[in-house]
Every structure is written in structure tokens, then in C-alpha cells.
Design an enzyme around this catalytic site. Sequence first.
Site, PDB file in Angstrom:
ATOM      1  CG  HIS A  72      42.229  51.928  34.452  1.00  0.00           C
ATOM      2  ND1 HIS A  72      42.314  51.097  35.544  1.00  0.00           N
ATOM      3  CD2 HIS A  72      40.896  52.049  34.194  1.00  0.00           C
ATOM      4  CE1 HIS A  72      41.101  50.737  35.927  1.00  0.00           C
ATOM      5  NE2 HIS A  72      40.221  51.296  35.121  1.00  0.00           N
ATOM      6  CD  GLU A  75      38.065  53.933  31.904  1.00  0.00           C
ATOM      7  OE1 GLU A  75      37.131  53.832  32.716  1.00  0.00           O
ATOM      8  OE2 GLU A  75      38.849  52.998  31.645  1.00  0.00           O
ATOM      9  CD  GLU A 179      38.425  48.948  37.170  1.00  0.00           C
ATOM     10  OE1 GLU A 179      38.339  48.398  36.061  1.00  0.00           O
ATOM     11  OE2 GLU A 179      38.411  50.186  37.319  1.00  0.00           O
TER      12      GLU A 179
END
Length: 1099
Positions: A72, A75, A179
Site C-alpha cells: 500500500h 502505491e 487513511e
Amino acid sequence: MAEELGRSVRGRQRIEDLERPQLDDRAYRIITLPNQLEVLLIHEAGTDKASAALDVNVGSFSDAPDMPGIAHAVEHLLFMGTEKYPEENAYNQYLTRHGGYSNAFTASTSTNYYFELSYPSSTPASSQSVTPDASQINLVESKEESPLWGGLDRFGQFFIAPLFLEDTVDRELKAVDSENKKNLQTDSWRMHQLNKALANPDHPYNHFSTGSYKTLHDEPIARGVKIRDEFIKFHSTHYSANRMKLVVLGRESLDTLEEWVEEIFAKVPNKDLGQNRWDMPVYTEKELLTQTFAKPVLESRSLDLQFAYRDEEKLYESHPSRYMSHLLGHEGPGSILAHIKAKGWANGLGAGGSTLCPGSGLFTVSIKLTDEGLKNYKEVAKLVFQYIGLMRDQPPQEWIVEEQMRISEVEFRFKQKSPPSRTASGLAGIMQRPYDRKMLLSGPAIIKKFDANLISEALTYLRPDNFRMTIVSKEFPFELDQREKWYGTEYKIERIPEDLLAEIREAFESKSRPAELHFPHKNEFIPTRLDVEKKEVEQPAKEPKLIRNDENVRIWWKKDDQFWVPKANVHIYLRTPMTNVTARVSLLCTFYRELVNDALVEYAYDAEISGLGYDFTNHSTGLSITVSGFNDKLHVLLEKVLLQVRDLKVQEDRFTVIHDRMMRSLRNWEFRQPFHQVGTYSRQFKDEKSIMNEELLPELDNITAQDVQQFFPQILAQCQIEVLAHGNLYKEEALKLTDLVERTMKPNRLPANQLPTRRNLIWPSGSNFIYEKPLKDLANVNHCIEYSLFAGHRYDSVIRAKLLLLGQMTDEPCFNQLRTIEQLGYVVFSGPSFNDVWSGYRILIQSEKDCRYLEGRIEHFLNTFEKTLGEMSEEDFESHKRAMINKRLAKLKNLSSEATRFWGHIYGDSYDFLQADVDAATLEKLTKKDMVDFFNHYISTSSSQRSKLSVHLQAQAKAKEPTLDEKKTAAIAALKIILTEHNSSPDNDDALQTRIANVSSADTLSDAIASYLAQDLKLAQDVADKVLDEAKAALGVADSGLPAAPQSLDAAADVESVVDAGHPVLIEDVHAWKASMHVSSGVRPVRNLEEFVELVEKL
């Protein structure tokens, strides 16, 4: 049979004859580049948008065990600059200039990146029609003329030469952390992670996948790991051309797209990596046959039965698990849900299989329980196994699969286009699966054959020794003795008691079952009349015709003239002021809605799975009924819905279930994510009348089933009927459907002067209001602010155009400054805001920083942008203008998007069907001076005329304070980025490292940075001040806050007497504040309705 279009050109295999929907006019080509990167090219003649997506066959299942979340994080970091385009936001700036956007997501076995942008609206389409032959024409297209080329080139560099800039690593890890924190109080994330945590520890499903600052920064650094090196290593190890699937959609010819893709993406390194597989069980004997009791954040009750299952990706022609999910998840007569709902034990049920990764899968039955259902969860579980036993006792039923095949074939045959980015992103992921390449479009959608053996094999997984149970509730009669590591979910896990297992085995094996459980009946809603009379028109009509307009009935109609599918949308509006008189009345209407929908579940289910659905809802100005889908049996469903709406019999047992559900829904509302709540609080300061959640709850216990039964006929007794009939319907059919509505409901006429009028509050010029509200969720660390500025009347086309353009111009810089650079939070949004006749501009942030600090940073951004706007070149200004015009003139993709546009203008009372065209024409005339003047008057913090109100939702919990060492690391990283942006980076940072290392307390960090800027870098004072402010902002210690201490607004005070743009005023009594506001004029039709009267012959 048509000649195959799979062919070899210059030694390269090209596959072009993909199975496609009947109306799909796109041309497709699949190629494989020399580096083994597989590409799907899509040519759509005349499209106004282009898109590309790349899916890498690596995801969170490949995370290093000691760095969960690394996939993640990679990314996130890929977006932060490449060798060819080193400026970290060059990609997003380019997309914004071309009316576009980008996004990415990390899944278990894939990471998916995509973007979308607009073509200039003045550029002609490259071709008029698409046939396989036409796609071979070598169209003249230059890179300079196409924004797609520039987007592809920037996009491709992520996979060729990303920089992983050290300066951006810390900041993006904080974005990942933000997040993760956003999700910590969300039950779907919490329960998903609990299921993972209780899985086989040797399977990667067991791991934590999002990542946090702790897992990606603190812990690796404590082990002596150089984290940037680990991200580069992960990218180098797992990102390979042969693991990538690329989709490019544009108006350029297939040959041009192929040429561009080859030029850019053939440079992606190929490491010949094999496909990842995990041939191990997700749940072993140790994890199976357990029951887990878990406590949610929201008030909810559920029972999940999870079966260890197989990977079915290669079985796409028969989709055997769909047979099981169809029967177990059915909601009609004979189903599990119908039976347990009749007992008062459940509200909903879902069932389905999923392939987690190559090598393993799960099959889950999930049931939403009532309070009684929770007490009887063991009986519910046994009923599920009784039904599974029923399924296994009989051979797989071919007639059931034939129904599924017919439905799937019809749905695919008339499938309409999706937005380009959704198409590209979805297909890039699908390409990772083992579909026959000619079935890339059809494979996921169509069941092609009945395979009794595969279905029988699938059923063998659903047995009493191959499952685990999860029971979710806020309350249990025993202590939950464990907490899940990552989200803190309280739970208790134990082996399923042997006596319960014995009862489940008995239920599974016994031939004696309740008569209420049986297979579904034949589905009469599968459409058979699929004719569409296609009549070519020069230009599709942009507005419906008014074919009836008398004193109490209005019918709008448009026969589809561009999408040509056998579908229709019928919207019915029963307009009345009665539905929003008081909080009690509003609740009675909501009970009515819920009870009608509850009563229709069994009947409407067959229609729903056959592509025909309905919606019945209440709102502030009446009731709405919508029926949409295949038009063949639409009238049948509509009549049933109308009768149920008219003739509802309120059953005491169902009322009790609905009452409980509404109670939980109202309580849960205040535990939603703060950024999902803030808009409701903001709207109460815009609406003339609003009913808030806290007003509804006290009324709930005073409402009985008899109250609802006696109340709803009064709404239906007097109302105005307005209908939109749109799609594959002739004028006569539209008139007949409306006759059915009128004949069934028989309402008395509602005089025009009693119709509800939509009005808004007008904020005084020069006002500066703040409303503060503490959040109910004591565990949520996130504050939320919505900062709103009032501009004027929504139907003033010039003001609306200026707001749209302002939103376009601030979108990227606002996000870049407040989220990327200052790291205020994961959720940052800016843009125009419209509500009935109210129009304005807003900025929303969810953050661990308190709201008064956030307000200061928002105003700092507005000050910065004011200068940016003043210095903006004419070229950049025109680029933003063109991007916004392109967005407003974007082509509608399908029938439902056109219906949604029409209905929005009808429901909103404006009938402004040409609004998008008016906006585009108005935008074209705007000058930079117009926007500077607008900003200075309505937006600028120095304006004495602007009207501002901000809502502050205040968290009760506090986030963990970073240590001094963490603050030092963050200070160095932030300062490097900011200096780079100001073109002031030194050759080395030894002096900075020394000064920061010598800091002994957080309070003196800013002083050390100031000394470094002035004494070591010797920056000019104005540059040093700006760099220092941005550095302090990134550390969360900027000189920020309100311009003055807010004063409370006395309930008896005259608002006009406290209006002062420089002095904020706290709203403490909302009712008193609203009573002192002026009210706008109401929404009115933008044209005389007689101008819409239908005079032409029917199509």
C-alpha cells in the site's frame, strides 16, 4: 460465421474479436509487448474522455511479514515523482489542466492505478463509426493534439523509473497512517480484520494490510532498517512487466494507441516473475468449528457462517458458486430469509463465494439479525444447514441455472457503457484472471453452461465440519476477553460446543425440514420482450417533453434516442408539504417507507435479480416512487408497488422489527465518520427548515403501529402527481402508466399555493460564523471542519459558472497544500456547493488537528491562492476554463445517467434541463479579471463583504503525540520538500541535520529551522518567512487559528449587530440564529412550462 479477427501482424498476435454487448460500438485489440506486458487497447470514436489503467499482479498478500502495509505504501509513493517528471505533483497538475483525475488502490493480489482526462471539446471526433474494419484505418493523430499522450507518458514512468524521493517518504507514510486512522472506527474494516486475524497464520490473509506509521516507519527504523531502501526493493522485486496488465481507452485509432503504448510501456523492465499462488487453506482444522463473539462500534447484530472454499477463477463458464448463492441468498417465498423473517429473527441475508487469491477462497452466508434473532442465533444457523441439506439432497437443478443463464445473457447483451476510468480499471484487473482473451468482457458476466458435476463439487464444501461462525452484537451476557491487535475490536473466541455441532449435523442430515423451506418458483420477471425501435436522429434531445400538464398531474416523457436499450425509468413524485411538518411527522413518513419496502421484499426479489428494480422513499417535499430496468414487465412491478403504497397493512410484529432497526440507525448516525456527518450540520444553516437527528430520536418511542396506519392515508389523500417516463417507452405507454398511478392513488387536488417551496437562508454580508459540535464517538480521534462561503443565487448562471471555475482552479493546489504538504489529514475536499437556491464554495478537512487550527490553515491557503490567481498566466487560466467546460459538456454514458439528470431538475423544481450547456457558454465568456474580482469580494479573507460559516465537529479523543525524535525526523523531511519547491535546496544538509540534532525540546524546533534559513541558507526574508510557515504547518505548529477570539451569539441578539468579517461569532442557539436570517426567493422554473409542451409526432 464472421471471420476471426485474431491475427498476426509483424509477428505480433492481435486479438480483436472479443465477445461484446450488442450495442458496444468500441473497437478492441489485445496485444503483448516484447517485455511481456499484456495490453488491451480500446478505440471509442468521438469519446470526450480518455483513460488508462495498469494493474500489477502484486498486493498486500506479498507484504513482508515485518512491514505490513508495504504494498500500500509503495502505491502511494509511486505518485511522488519519476526520473522523467521529477516534480512530485507534475502528474496531477497535468491531469487537472485537462479536466481529469487519478486514483489507485491496493488489493490482496493486485495494485491498480488509473487516470481519466478530457479531450478538448472543440476537437472533432476522429471517426464517425466503429466497425472492426474501420478500426484499422490509420487516422492522422499527433501527440501534441492529444492530451492522452501526455497522460500516458507521465503515467508510464511510474513503472519505468520512479524516484521514491526520500523527502516524500515520511509524508506519504503519514498519509497511509491517516487513511488507516480514518478506518479505525468503521465496523466493516474492523470485522474484516478480525476475520483475517483469526485465519490460518501461515496464510497472508491473516495479516494487516493497510499499514500504519508504526508498521512502516517506527518499528523498521528501530530495527535499523532503511525504509526507503525497502520500498525500492519491494518495487524492484515485485513490479515486472510480465505481471502487468494495461488498458488504454481513447478516441485515437487502435494503430495509434498501439504505437504510443509500445513507445512508452515497452521500457518497463521485465523480470520474468511467476504468478503468485497460495495453495494453502485460509482456515485449517484449528480455526474451523469456532464461534467468535464480536462487539461493533455501531449498534448492529449479525450472524456470519464462513466456509473454507476453493479458488473458482478457472470455472468462469459455469460459475458454480452462483448456484449456491442464488438459492441461499434468495429472498422470495421458500427462502431462508422469508422463513426467518416471518419468525421475526432477521432483516436481511446475503450469500456468496469469493476467490481470495489463486489457490484459496471462501463462501459466506451473512444474516442481519433482530434482537429475537440474536437470542435464537443457533436456530438460525441450523435453518441455514437445513436448507443446505435440501440443496444437497437433490441433484443440481438445470432449470435454475437456465434462468440464471438467461438473466446473465440479457444483462450482458444490453449492458451500457461505464465511465472510461471505471472501464479501464475494471478490465485491467479482470485481465489478471485466466479468462479466454475473447471472453474478457463476457466471462465475468455470463453463465455459459450448466455443469452439474462442478455444482455438486461446490456443494461438498458447505458441510458442518468446514465452517466457522461469527456473532456480532453490542451486548453479550458474558465478557469479551480479547482485543484484535490492529483495530482494537473486542471479541471472544471458543470452539463450537459439541452439543450445538451435533444439532447442526442433525439439521444438515435430516430429511425432516420445515415446509416453509423449499426451492424458489419460476421467475416470471425475466424479460422476453426486448425489442427497441431505433430511429436515427441528428442530435439527441436534451430535454423531455411535457405531454400532460393539468391542475394536478404533470407528465414528462422522452423516448430514448441515443442508447437503444430495452429499458426504461419511471419516476413518480407525489408532491406535498405534509412530509416535513415536524420531527414526528418526518418519522411517521420514514416508518411508512420502511414498512412498505419491508412488505415488498419477497415479491420484488425476482424482479430485482432480473434487472428490474424499484425505490420508494420519503423526503422533505413529498414521496417518490421509481421503477427502472427492463421495460417488458415494468408495469407489473409498478402496479404492485402502487397497491402496496396505497393499501399497506401495518403488522405489529413487523412494526416492532422496523422500530428497532430505526432506533439503531438513528443512534448509529452520530458514530459515522465525521466527514459523513458534517454536511448535514452545514445544511441546517442553509435550509429554511431542517430536522436534525437529535430531534428525531426523542419522538421514536411515542410512535405506534396504529399511528402509522392512521397517518399515511392523509399524505396520499391530497398531493400533486408529477411523472418522468423515460427510455424505451412510447408516448401512449407513458400516459397509461400515469393513468395507473392516478387511478390507484386517487389523490385530491393540491392547490398550487399549497405546494412546498424550496427556499434557503441568506447569510449577511461580512458575516463570520462558527458552529461547534462535539462528536458522540468517544474513541474517534478525528476532528472535521466544513468551511463554507456564500456567493449567491444558484440559478444566477454567472455566479454558478464562477464557482465551478473556482472549484476547478483550487482542486489540485488545495489538495496538494493541505493534504500532501501540510499532511492535515487523509480527507481533504474543496469545491463549489449548491443547495436548492443556495450557492457557495467549501473546503472540508478531517484531521487529528483541532478545528480552529484547521480554520487558520484553510484561510492561509485562500491567502496563498489569492496571490496564485493574481499571478496566473492567461494560458493557465484558459486551460482551467477549457477543463471545466469539458466537464460540463461531458457526454452521458448510459440511459440511467440521462434519467438522473432529468429527474434532478424536475425534483428540484427548476426544470433547468439545459443547465450544463448554459454553464459552458457562460464559462466561455469569463475573464481572469472576472475571477479576480469575484474572489476578492466573496472568497478573500481580507474581504469585508464575504459571508462565511464553518462547522467544527470536535473529537473527544486525542491522538498520540509524536516523540521529539519523530518530530525532528518529520521536520527535516518536510523542510527538504518545501525548499525544493522554492528552488532553494542546498547541496548538502549537514547544517540542517546539526541544528535539528541539537534541539532539546519541541518548542524550539521552529527556532532552529528559522536560524537555518536565515544564517545557513541566507534566504531573503520574504522567502524565509514563507518556507518557515510551511515547515511549521507540516509539523502542525503553524501560527494558525482564528483571527480573533470568537464571541458567543446571544439568543436575543440582533445578528446584524455582530456582523464583522474579522471577528468570528459562535452560534450556540441554532433556532435563534435561523430566526434572525433573511430568506431567499424560492426555486422557480427557469422557463415557462408551456414551452416544454409536446407538439411533435411520437418517435
